[in-house]
Motif scaffolding. Sequence first.
Motif, short mmCIF file in Angstrom:
data_model
loop_
_atom_site.label_atom_id
_atom_site.label_comp_id
_atom_site.label_asym_id
_atom_site.label_seq_id
_atom_site.Cartn_x
_atom_site.Cartn_y
_atom_site.Cartn_z
N CYS A 27 -13.68 9.15 -16.47
CA CYS A 27 -12.22 9.68 -15.53
C CYS A 27 -11.78 9.19 -13.82
O CYS A 27 -12.57 8.02 -14.00
N CYS A 28 -10.72 8.98 -13.82
CA CYS A 28 -9.64 7.97 -12.63
C CYS A 28 -9.35 8.89 -11.63
O CYS A 28 -8.37 9.80 -12.25
N MET A 29 -9.57 8.54 -10.24
CA MET A 29 -8.71 9.48 -9.35
C MET A 29 -7.26 8.55 -9.37
O MET A 29 -6.99 7.40 -8.84
N VAL A 30 -6.64 9.22 -9.72
CA VAL A 30 -5.09 8.82 -8.95
C VAL A 30 -4.22 8.67 -7.43
O VAL A 30 -4.71 10.19 -7.64
N THR A 31 -4.43 8.30 -6.66
CA THR A 31 -3.60 9.35 -4.92
C THR A 31 -2.58 8.67 -4.42
O THR A 31 -2.36 7.41 -5.15
N ASP A 32 -2.12 8.94 -3.55
CA ASP A 32 -0.52 9.09 -2.73
C ASP A 32 -0.02 8.90 -3.39
O ASP A 32 0.95 7.27 -3.34
N LYS A 33 0.31 9.20 -4.48
CA LYS A 33 1.90 9.25 -5.62
C LYS A 33 2.67 10.62 -5.70
O LYS A 33 1.89 12.06 -5.52
N SER A 34 3.84 10.51 -6.20
CA SER A 34 4.29 11.42 -6.45
C SER A 34 3.45 11.93 -8.06
O SER A 34 3.94 11.77 -8.65
N PHE A 35 4.42 13.35 -8.25
CA PHE A 35 3.73 13.95 -9.44
C PHE A 35 3.97 13.18 -10.95
O PHE A 35 3.61 12.88 -11.63
N GLN A 36 6.19 12.52 -10.19
CA GLN A 36 6.55 11.90 -11.12
C GLN A 36 5.76 10.61 -11.75
O GLN A 36 5.49 10.29 -12.63
N GLU A 37 4.89 10.15 -10.81
CA GLU A 37 4.88 8.53 -10.47
C GLU A 37 3.11 8.99 -10.97
O GLU A 37 3.00 7.96 -12.04
N VAL A 38 2.91 9.74 -11.08
CA VAL A 38 1.73 9.99 -11.83
C VAL A 38 1.48 10.93 -12.83
O VAL A 38 1.17 9.92 -14.07
N ALA A 39 2.97 10.99 -13.66
CA ALA A 39 3.11 11.06 -15.17
C ALA A 39 3.64 10.45 -15.57
O ALA A 39 3.45 9.83 -16.73
N MET A 40 4.21 9.04 -14.76
CA MET A 40 4.69 7.23 -15.83
C MET A 40 3.55 6.53 -16.18
O MET A 40 3.39 6.42 -16.75
N PHE A 41 2.62 7.08 -14.53
CA PHE A 41 1.39 6.16 -15.15
C PHE A 41 0.61 5.90 -16.04
O PHE A 41 0.33 6.03 -17.13
N VAL A 42 0.46 7.90 -16.20
CA VAL A 42 -0.75 8.38 -17.41
C VAL A 42 0.36 8.18 -18.72
O VAL A 42 0.43 7.53 -19.60
N ALA A 43 1.47 8.21 -18.60
CA ALA A 43 2.60 8.27 -20.47
C ALA A 43 2.45 6.45 -20.68
O ALA A 43 2.93 5.95 -21.62
#
Length: 159
Positions: A102-118
């Motif tokens: 499990c990892c936590m990603v903080t202080d990003k926009s929804f789009q930044e999180v989605a692009m990080f995962v993808a």
Amino acid sequence: MDRLLYLLENNPRLSNEELAVMLGVSAKEVEEQIKLYEEAGIIKGYKAIIDKDKALAQTVTALIEIKVQPKFGHGFENIAERISQLDEVESVYLMSGGYDLCCMVTDKSFQEVAMFVAKRLSPLEDVVSTTTHFILKKYKEQGVLFTAKQKDDRGIISL
């Protein structure tokens, strides 16, 4: 855990003098012990807990569950270390249950999180699948309550 570590974990803003009084030792002894803990890597750092809603931050926190294919002789260590090196990742944990990490990603926009995962996380060798959960509201973090108690302004009525 020793008492000094407990006190620092609960309030890292205490001065060495305050800690010394609480522990019944000198401030110099406290300073030296803290330095030893830092050098040994027992104390990893100090961090403020920020209420992002009150700070009007326009970012999100995401908890990302990850299924991986562990390597023979290395288990989950190699992939966990690779994920830990990604700049976007704040924390990585080995989990029990349906997912391995499990990892936590903080202080990003929804789009930044989605692009990080993808684009960065899912394509990693040994990553089988991911599930992303967005934190909608924090009620408590690291023992600190985020919700203020509602004041009862109805007054006292006696009959």
